[in-house]
Motif scaffolding. Sequence first.
Motif, PDB file in Angstrom:
ATOM      1  N   LEU A 403       0.855  -1.184   0.000  1.00  0.00           N
ATOM      2  CA  LEU A 403       0.000   0.000   0.000  1.00  0.00           C
ATOM      3  C   LEU A 403       0.897   1.243   0.000  1.00  0.00           C
ATOM      4  O   LEU A 403       2.119   1.148   0.078  1.00  0.00           O
ATOM      5  N   SER A 404       0.259   2.405  -0.055  1.00  0.00           N
ATOM      6  CA  SER A 404       0.986   3.674  -0.023  1.00  0.00           C
ATOM      7  C   SER A 404       0.401   4.577   1.048  1.00  0.00           C
ATOM      8  O   SER A 404      -0.807   4.562   1.306  1.00  0.00           O
ATOM      9  N   TRP A 405       1.284   5.359   1.670  1.00  0.00           N
ATOM     10  CA  TRP A 405       0.868   6.422   2.573  1.00  0.00           C
ATOM     11  C   TRP A 405       1.010   7.747   1.825  1.00  0.00           C
ATOM     12  O   TRP A 405       2.061   8.037   1.244  1.00  0.00           O
ATOM     13  N   VAL A 406      -0.050   8.557   1.856  1.00  0.00           N
ATOM     14  CA  VAL A 406      -0.088   9.807   1.094  1.00  0.00           C
ATOM     15  C   VAL A 406      -0.126  10.998   2.047  1.00  0.00           C
ATOM     16  O   VAL A 406      -0.914  11.027   2.995  1.00  0.00           O
ATOM     17  N   GLY A 407       0.730  11.996   1.794  1.00  0.00           N
ATOM     18  CA  GLY A 407       0.636  13.280   2.472  1.00  0.00           C
ATOM     19  C   GLY A 407       0.998  13.264   3.943  1.00  0.00           C
ATOM     20  O   GLY A 407       0.433  14.037   4.726  1.00  0.00           O
ATOM     21  N   LEU A 408       1.937  12.412   4.356  1.00  0.00           N
ATOM     22  CA  LEU A 408       2.331  12.381   5.762  1.00  0.00           C
ATOM     23  C   LEU A 408       3.118  13.640   6.115  1.00  0.00           C
ATOM     24  O   LEU A 408       4.019  14.047   5.394  1.00  0.00           O
ATOM     25  N   LYS A 409       2.800  14.239   7.253  1.00  0.00           N
ATOM     26  CA  LYS A 409       3.474  15.459   7.681  1.00  0.00           C
ATOM     27  C   LYS A 409       4.094  15.328   9.075  1.00  0.00           C
ATOM     28  O   LYS A 409       5.204  15.757   9.309  1.00  0.00           O
ATOM     29  N   MET A 410       3.341  14.744  10.007  1.00  0.00           N
ATOM     30  CA  MET A 410       3.747  14.720  11.406  1.00  0.00           C
ATOM     31  C   MET A 410       4.469  13.408  11.733  1.00  0.00           C
ATOM     32  O   MET A 410       3.978  12.315  11.414  1.00  0.00           O
ATOM     33  N   PRO A 411       5.627  13.481  12.410  1.00  0.00           N
ATOM     34  CA  PRO A 411       6.370  12.251  12.699  1.00  0.00           C
ATOM     35  C   PRO A 411       5.686  11.327  13.688  1.00  0.00           C
ATOM     36  O   PRO A 411       6.045  10.137  13.769  1.00  0.00           O
ATOM     37  N   ASP A 412       4.707  11.825  14.426  1.00  0.00           N
ATOM     38  CA  ASP A 412       4.030  10.911  15.349  1.00  0.00           C
ATOM     39  C   ASP A 412       3.092   9.950  14.617  1.00  0.00           C
ATOM     40  O   ASP A 412       2.388   9.164  15.247  1.00  0.00           O
ATOM     41  N   ILE A 413       3.116   9.989  13.274  1.00  0.00           N
ATOM     42  CA  ILE A 413       2.459   8.940  12.511  1.00  0.00           C
ATOM     43  C   ILE A 413       3.054   7.587  12.877  1.00  0.00           C
ATOM     44  O   ILE A 413       2.407   6.538  12.737  1.00  0.00           O
ATOM     45  N   TYR A 414       4.288   7.589  13.385  1.00  0.00           N
ATOM     46  CA  TYR A 414       4.908   6.326  13.808  1.00  0.00           C
ATOM     47  C   TYR A 414       4.109   5.652  14.916  1.00  0.00           C
ATOM     48  O   TYR A 414       4.056   4.422  14.986  1.00  0.00           O
ATOM     49  N   ARG A 415       3.507   6.432  15.798  1.00  0.00           N
ATOM     50  CA  ARG A 415       2.647   5.829  16.825  1.00  0.00           C
ATOM     51  C   ARG A 415       1.448   5.151  16.173  1.00  0.00           C
ATOM     52  O   ARG A 415       1.091   4.015  16.507  1.00  0.00           O
ATOM     53  N   THR A 416       0.824   5.837  15.242  1.00  0.00           N
ATOM     54  CA  THR A 416      -0.368   5.309  14.581  1.00  0.00           C
ATOM     55  C   THR A 416      -0.081   4.006  13.847  1.00  0.00           C
ATOM     56  O   THR A 416      -0.901   3.089  13.834  1.00  0.00           O
ATOM     57  N   ILE A 417       1.120   3.912  13.268  1.00  0.00           N
ATOM     58  CA  ILE A 417       1.417   2.771  12.406  1.00  0.00           C
ATOM     59  C   ILE A 417       2.133   1.631  13.131  1.00  0.00           C
ATOM     60  O   ILE A 417       1.918   0.457  12.815  1.00  0.00           O
ATOM     61  N   PHE A 418       2.966   1.956  14.122  1.00  0.00           N
ATOM     62  CA  PHE A 418       3.853   0.928  14.667  1.00  0.00           C
ATOM     63  C   PHE A 418       3.732   0.686  16.171  1.00  0.00           C
ATOM     64  O   PHE A 418       4.319  -0.281  16.664  1.00  0.00           O
ATOM     65  N   HIS A 419       3.032   1.517  16.921  1.00  0.00           N
ATOM     66  CA  HIS A 419       2.938   1.285  18.364  1.00  0.00           C
ATOM     67  C   HIS A 419       2.027   0.086  18.636  1.00  0.00           C
ATOM     68  O   HIS A 419       1.023  -0.120  17.945  1.00  0.00           O
ATOM     69  N   SER A 420       2.364  -0.672  19.648  1.00  0.00           N
ATOM     70  CA  SER A 420       1.583  -1.880  19.951  1.00  0.00           C
ATOM     71  C   SER A 420       0.161  -1.564  20.384  1.00  0.00           C
ATOM     72  O   SER A 420      -0.713  -2.438  20.324  1.00  0.00           O
ATOM     73  N   ASP A 421      -0.096  -0.320  20.817  1.00  0.00           N
ATOM     74  CA  ASP A 421      -1.460   0.077  21.192  1.00  0.00           C
ATOM     75  C   ASP A 421      -2.298   0.498  19.991  1.00  0.00           C
ATOM     76  O   ASP A 421      -3.474   0.852  20.155  1.00  0.00           O
ATOM     77  N   SER A 422      -1.714   0.492  18.792  1.00  0.00           N
ATOM     78  CA  SER A 422      -2.392   1.055  17.613  1.00  0.00           C
ATOM     79  C   SER A 422      -2.891   0.006  16.633  1.00  0.00           C
ATOM     80  O   SER A 422      -3.072   0.291  15.447  1.00  0.00           O
ATOM     81  N   VAL A 423      -3.124  -1.211  17.117  1.00  0.00           N
ATOM     82  CA  VAL A 423      -3.703  -2.251  16.251  1.00  0.00           C
ATOM     83  C   VAL A 423      -5.123  -1.832  15.874  1.00  0.00           C
ATOM     84  O   VAL A 423      -5.876  -1.344  16.728  1.00  0.00           O
ATOM     85  N   PRO A 424      -5.539  -1.964  14.605  1.00  0.00           N
ATOM     86  CA  PRO A 424      -6.898  -1.579  14.213  1.00  0.00           C
ATOM     87  C   PRO A 424      -7.948  -2.231  15.112  1.00  0.00           C
ATOM     88  O   PRO A 424      -7.771  -3.387  15.517  1.00  0.00           O
ATOM     89  N   PRO A 425      -9.002  -1.493  15.481  1.00  0.00           N
ATOM     90  CA  PRO A 425      -9.389  -0.177  14.972  1.00  0.00           C
ATOM     91  C   PRO A 425      -8.776   1.005  15.731  1.00  0.00           C
ATOM     92  O   PRO A 425      -9.125   2.147  15.450  1.00  0.00           O
ATOM     93  N   ALA A 426      -7.893   0.758  16.678  1.00  0.00           N
ATOM     94  CA  ALA A 426      -7.317   1.847  17.462  1.00  0.00           C
ATOM     95  C   ALA A 426      -6.256   2.631  16.689  1.00  0.00           C
ATOM     96  O   ALA A 426      -5.850   3.705  17.113  1.00  0.00           O
ATOM     97  N   GLY A 427      -5.797   2.109  15.568  1.00  0.00           N
ATOM     98  CA  GLY A 427      -4.768   2.769  14.778  1.00  0.00           C
ATOM     99  C   GLY A 427      -4.542   2.016  13.489  1.00  0.00           C
ATOM    100  O   GLY A 427      -5.426   1.292  13.019  1.00  0.00           O
ATOM    101  N   ALA A 428      -3.341   2.165  12.914  1.00  0.00           N
ATOM    102  CA  ALA A 428      -3.050   1.550  11.618  1.00  0.00           C
ATOM    103  C   ALA A 428      -1.875   0.580  11.712  1.00  0.00           C
ATOM    104  O   ALA A 428      -1.142   0.391  10.749  1.00  0.00           O
ATOM    105  N   ASN A 429      -1.688  -0.029  12.897  1.00  0.00           N
ATOM    106  CA  ASN A 429      -0.655  -1.064  13.056  1.00  0.00           C
ATOM    107  C   ASN A 429      -1.207  -2.370  12.497  1.00  0.00           C
ATOM    108  O   ASN A 429      -1.550  -3.303  13.218  1.00  0.00           O
ATOM    109  N   ARG A 430      -1.281  -2.415  11.164  1.00  0.00           N
ATOM    110  CA  ARG A 430      -1.950  -3.525  10.486  1.00  0.00           C
ATOM    111  C   ARG A 430      -1.156  -4.814  10.557  1.00  0.00           C
ATOM    112  O   ARG A 430      -1.718  -5.902  10.472  1.00  0.00           O
TER     113      ARG A 430
END
Length: 512
Positions: A403-430
């Motif tokens: 997939l692709s990520w479009v228009g990322l600006k803020m570095p805390d996107i890392y929390r959304t994508i990779f933090h263990s608390d961010s598994v869907p639906p809580a985030g995008a740690n797919r």
Amino acid sequence: MNYTGFTPRSLLLTPHCLVLGVLLVTLAGCGDNGDNSDEAIRFGISTEPTTLDPRYATDAVSTRINRLIYSRMVEFDEQYRFVPSLTSWKRLSSRHYRFQLKKDRNPFHHGRALAAGDIKATYESVLTRDAASPHRTSLDMVGRIEVIDDNTVDFHLLRSDTLFPGRLTIGILPADLIRKDHSFNKKPVGSGPLRFSSRSDDGNLVLTRIEDHQVIRFVTVRDQTVRVLKLLSGEIDLTQNELPQELIDWLREKESVRIKKVRGDTFTYIGFNLQDLLTGDLRVRQAIAHAINVRPVIRHLFRNSARPARSLLPPEHWAGHDRLNGEGYSPERARKLLKQAGYSADRPLKLTFKTSTNPRSLRIATIFQQQLARVGIELVLSSYDWGTFYGDIKAGKFQMYSLSWVGLKMPDIYRTIFHSDSVPPAGANRGRLADPDVDHLIEKAENMENMQDKAGVYIQLQERLHDIKPYVPLWYEDNILIMNRRLAGYQPAMDGNYDDLNQIHWSDDSNE
């Protein structure tokens, strides 16, 4: 398809390119008349915006069009640092920000002046639980919003956040219409440079520029080849991205259009299910990273209109890592890793790669399939319509996908994508990553007060992610604009925004 066979000639034998051959014959009968009798400027887009209410917009087209209709408190510069736009600000304490509206701001399109109360009403409507705004979680640190006067608004936070101003990018709506539960999706009212005029059932949207009443029409044309036909016949005047490179190369020979290209930041990657017995093995992910060769893909499929990626954020980003080295293409190293993991010619590794039915996505998946076959990995392709595919990715029903990520600006996107608390639906740690070091670095970066120190921690985080490989980074795509040669004043942006529609104009000078 191995490396030596991956040439422009081989690409011309794909089903898509056979269609292209038919298209070329068809185009020969099309006139390049450039007719534009109503002087509107018509922008061809592949999908219509899902919403014209910025509180709910998440897709790229909606976000880009809403930027034209609504004003925002904060913008980003070329290094992705947040800078004043509608407001400037002061950090009065670790949990207290004061924002001051600029004096020369535009009024709302229904005539009322924009004031601090509109900022308060907009963000409170996002934070309301019943509103179900997808942006609510990124603003969960907001405790209270206080209007000081018509030009001043304070945000009181529940916790310290040095990145907070960069979160205030939602378009500001008028408070009086929010109170009336106005449907901004059907009839948006903002204070941006373009105002809403109409929207038809067939997906076409009309905006009018405030300054000079220039009409901008967004025309939805889903099929790529039809979009090119309409561009050459004068039914649309410009289009951006989402065309195969073969067509773009062919259009370079057409005198009626001009092509502009800039570096982009759309990040494409291969993702893994880390809970799967096979793709959860680091040696397997490392082997795949060594077996994938992105350079011939970039050279032939993208015609050099992309650049290799090493991390989620581009190297120009203030928190990017410009010295991070990739794995390096090494089939020999990939085979050794697979052998260490227990796989051989007698016991080959078989994996499933999920993708959408998008023709380009299928072509790329086929290339990966053939590259991985060279090292002894049998990749089974499984393609689905977009809704099914994306639903499976969010649900964790995959081994590998892209997939692709479009228009990322803020570095805390890392929390959304990779933090263990961010598994869907809580985030995008797919991929269901659960790495204590990653969690620690994400939390450490969030708690750093000094921006330079914060950037240093994000660099450490990118190095850790490089080592454990929840993603294999592939490339950042360029943004390519094709427009009628009579148009001037539009330059594509790195993030693909449509902001220059505020100044695009018809010109008698075809070389402008």
